[in-house]
Every structure is written in C-alpha cells, then in structure tokens.
Write an enzyme that holds these catalytic residues in place. Sequence first.
Site, PDB file in Angstrom:
ATOM      1  N   ARG A 137       1.372  -0.938  -3.827  1.00  0.00           N
ATOM      2  CA  ARG A 137       2.296  -1.856  -3.163  1.00  0.00           C
ATOM      3  C   ARG A 137       3.118  -2.550  -4.244  1.00  0.00           C
ATOM      4  O   ARG A 137       2.670  -2.702  -5.387  1.00  0.00           O
ATOM      5  CB  ARG A 137       1.537  -2.895  -2.341  1.00  0.00           C
ATOM      6  CG  ARG A 137       0.614  -2.307  -1.258  1.00  0.00           C
ATOM      7  CD  ARG A 137      -0.145  -3.425  -0.547  1.00  0.00           C
ATOM      8  NE  ARG A 137      -0.990  -2.909   0.535  1.00  0.00           N
ATOM      9  CZ  ARG A 137      -2.278  -2.601   0.400  1.00  0.00           C
ATOM     10  NH1 ARG A 137      -2.864  -2.742  -0.792  1.00  0.00           N
ATOM     11  NH2 ARG A 137      -2.980  -2.143   1.421  1.00  0.00           N
ATOM     12  N   LYS A 159      -4.867  -6.293  -1.223  1.00  0.00           N
ATOM     13  CA  LYS A 159      -4.947  -7.327  -0.197  1.00  0.00           C
ATOM     14  C   LYS A 159      -6.378  -7.844  -0.075  1.00  0.00           C
ATOM     15  O   LYS A 159      -7.334  -7.086  -0.153  1.00  0.00           O
ATOM     16  CB  LYS A 159      -4.481  -6.773   1.150  1.00  0.00           C
ATOM     17  CG  LYS A 159      -2.982  -6.495   1.222  1.00  0.00           C
ATOM     18  CD  LYS A 159      -2.589  -6.034   2.610  1.00  0.00           C
ATOM     19  CE  LYS A 159      -1.088  -5.830   2.726  1.00  0.00           C
ATOM     20  NZ  LYS A 159      -0.682  -5.382   4.077  1.00  0.00           N
ATOM     21  N   HIS A 220       8.266   0.747  -0.748  1.00  0.00           N
ATOM     22  CA  HIS A 220       7.278   1.257   0.205  1.00  0.00           C
ATOM     23  C   HIS A 220       7.528   2.723   0.543  1.00  0.00           C
ATOM     24  O   HIS A 220       6.594   3.448   0.891  1.00  0.00           O
ATOM     25  CB  HIS A 220       7.277   0.424   1.488  1.00  0.00           C
ATOM     26  CG  HIS A 220       6.079   0.674   2.351  1.00  0.00           C
ATOM     27  ND1 HIS A 220       4.802   0.308   1.974  1.00  0.00           N
ATOM     28  CD2 HIS A 220       5.945   1.267   3.564  1.00  0.00           C
ATOM     29  CE1 HIS A 220       3.951   0.669   2.913  1.00  0.00           C
ATOM     30  NE2 HIS A 220       4.619   1.256   3.891  1.00  0.00           N
ATOM     31  N   ARG A 223       5.565   4.630  -1.936  1.00  0.00           N
ATOM     32  CA  ARG A 223       4.145   4.611  -1.544  1.00  0.00           C
ATOM     33  C   ARG A 223       3.916   5.594  -0.402  1.00  0.00           C
ATOM     34  O   ARG A 223       2.908   6.312  -0.369  1.00  0.00           O
ATOM     35  CB  ARG A 223       3.766   3.186  -1.124  1.00  0.00           C
ATOM     36  CG  ARG A 223       2.351   2.997  -0.583  1.00  0.00           C
ATOM     37  CD  ARG A 223       2.095   1.508  -0.401  1.00  0.00           C
ATOM     38  NE  ARG A 223       1.008   1.192   0.500  1.00  0.00           N
ATOM     39  CZ  ARG A 223      -0.274   1.098   0.146  1.00  0.00           C
ATOM     40  NH1 ARG A 223      -0.633   1.319  -1.109  1.00  0.00           N
ATOM     41  NH2 ARG A 223      -1.200   0.775   1.036  1.00  0.00           N
ATOM     42  N   HIS A 246      -6.520   0.832   2.020  1.00  0.00           N
ATOM     43  CA  HIS A 246      -6.549   0.492   3.439  1.00  0.00           C
ATOM     44  C   HIS A 246      -7.952   0.051   3.838  1.00  0.00           C
ATOM     45  O   HIS A 246      -8.944   0.632   3.386  1.00  0.00           O
ATOM     46  CB  HIS A 246      -6.135   1.680   4.298  1.00  0.00           C
ATOM     47  CG  HIS A 246      -4.665   1.975   4.241  1.00  0.00           C
ATOM     48  ND1 HIS A 246      -4.131   3.191   4.623  1.00  0.00           N
ATOM     49  CD2 HIS A 246      -3.611   1.205   3.856  1.00  0.00           C
ATOM     50  CE1 HIS A 246      -2.813   3.151   4.466  1.00  0.00           C
ATOM     51  NE2 HIS A 246      -2.479   1.965   4.008  1.00  0.00           N
ATOM     52  N   TYR A 255       0.446   7.690   8.310  1.00  0.00           N
ATOM     53  CA  TYR A 255       1.097   8.560   7.342  1.00  0.00           C
ATOM     54  C   TYR A 255       1.015  10.035   7.746  1.00  0.00           C
ATOM     55  O   TYR A 255       1.614  10.884   7.122  1.00  0.00           O
ATOM     56  CB  TYR A 255       0.460   8.383   5.956  1.00  0.00           C
ATOM     57  CG  TYR A 255       0.736   7.033   5.355  1.00  0.00           C
ATOM     58  CD1 TYR A 255       1.894   6.791   4.623  1.00  0.00           C
ATOM     59  CD2 TYR A 255      -0.155   5.984   5.522  1.00  0.00           C
ATOM     60  CE1 TYR A 255       2.154   5.554   4.075  1.00  0.00           C
ATOM     61  CE2 TYR A 255       0.100   4.733   4.976  1.00  0.00           C
ATOM     62  CZ  TYR A 255       1.249   4.528   4.258  1.00  0.00           C
ATOM     63  OH  TYR A 255       1.509   3.298   3.720  1.00  0.00           O
TER      64      TYR A 255
END
Length: 278
Positions: A137, A159, A220, A223, A246, A255
């Site tokens: 990211r 995250k 993004h 990515r 994730h 995706y």
Amino acid sequence: MKKLIAKQKEKFLEHLTSYKGYSNLTVKTYKEALDEALEIIEIVKEGKHILFNLMPYRIHISELKSKTISKKLSAIRSFSDYLNESGIKVVLKADESVKVAKTLPKPIAHKHIIEALQHADLQEKLIITILYTMGLRISELSHLELKDIDSQWIRVIGKGSKQRDIPVLETTRKLLQEYLEIFSPKKFLFEKNGEKLSENSLRYIINKVFARISLKVTPHQLRHSYATSLLNGGAPIVDVSELLGHSSMATTQIYTKLGSALKKQNYDKAHPLCGVKQ
C-alpha cells in the site's frame, strides 16, 4: 482423509433419503454438487478438526448465477452440519459472504509498467518496482524503514500494526542496493530533508512517471497488478492474501474478478483430469 470424506458423503446421501425423505432428484442434485465441490475444496486436518477451505471452490463457481452458487454452497453447509452431528468436527473457511467493490481498479499491463520504468530515474524506478513486485500500500511504502529491509525480505507494518514479510526479487534487490549506495537514506527508505516522503509525494512521483507514456496510474493499480499477476500465474490465493496483508481471503477474492479466462485456465491445469477426455 479423502476416503473418510467420500465414505461420509455416501452416508449423508443415504441420510437424506432415509431420514429426511428427500426425493431421488433432490438427492441427485446434492450428490452432483458435493462431487464437484469435494474435488476442489482444500481439505486439511488441523488438530482435532477438519478444515474445509471453500475459497478455491468459490472462485471456481464465481461466474455462475447467484442462485446456483447459493444452492451449491448450501449443499456443502448441509454436509458439514451432518459431519459435525456425526462427531466429525468440521470447520468451514471462507464461508462468509463476500463483499465486492462496485468498481475495481484496473491492473496496469506489464508491458506498460516496463515502458514507464525505461523513462524513470533511479528513485522513481525503485518506487514503482517495489509497489509492482511487493504489492505494498502507498502508506506502507511511505513508512518503510531501513531496519526492516534485508537482502531477501522486507518486513512491512500494515493495517492494524499487522506485520508481514515479503520476499525481495533479485532485480529489486539490485535496484535497492544501487539506490542505497547513491542516496544513503538515514531512517526511511524514501526521505527528503531527513523526513519520510509523504504519501502524496509518492503519488505525485508515480503520476509523473506514467504521464511520460500518456497513462494515468494510481499506486493501488500497481498493487492490483501485483495481486492479479500472482493469481493468474497460479499462486495459491492463501499465499497472495498473506502477501497483501489481507485479514480475510474474502477480501483477496475481489482480485479474481478480472481475468476470468486465465483463472479458469489455471484451475484446469491444476486438476488431475486436465486433458483427459470424458
């Protein structure tokens, strides 16, 4: 494991007939659904329970109508309930509903990324290469510190302060080494006046590079290109999910919505009946 599941499947079908009173047609529908699913679902023994990872199967049937998908998944859930009631502990993974964004960022073709790199200076080249070969990211790239980088891996803080380790490709490693020797950053990989480059500064650099070849590209999208390239190349979705950071493979499934033909092709190649005429 497969023999046990196959044996229990036959008992389950008999249970539907003898105890549930289902019609022959309904039982046939259950059988066909389970025969298909059990060839694709990842079944793993974990401690005292058996894990049914439904994600490969959900990808396999993702192009079907929602009603058909619901029926197929319902058959698996019913079989799972039967196994648990029979004393065989089964846990379903990736059984949650999948929320897919209404619009997905389009991946950038590999040839366009290579073309852009040919018009980039060293710093620009490294920024784009890291995003494309590691799937970071933009916030993770901005906060990337030298202490988290070695010759083979980088440690990324994602995250929720979740850590993950991502392998460094040889081409990226060489580019990284050259950059470090010339720029000599102190703490962060990308710095200006002793401070880390902001996310906006990194976005501006990426936009500037791709504008040279008349393309508008976001971080993004790089990515996204990383993720779709791995999945279309046959990488297991569980590995891609971990590399992307994730929290759930259900997120990674977005995706897979692009490149459906390649996706099916990869599953066809992986199946032992590939090329066998029925």
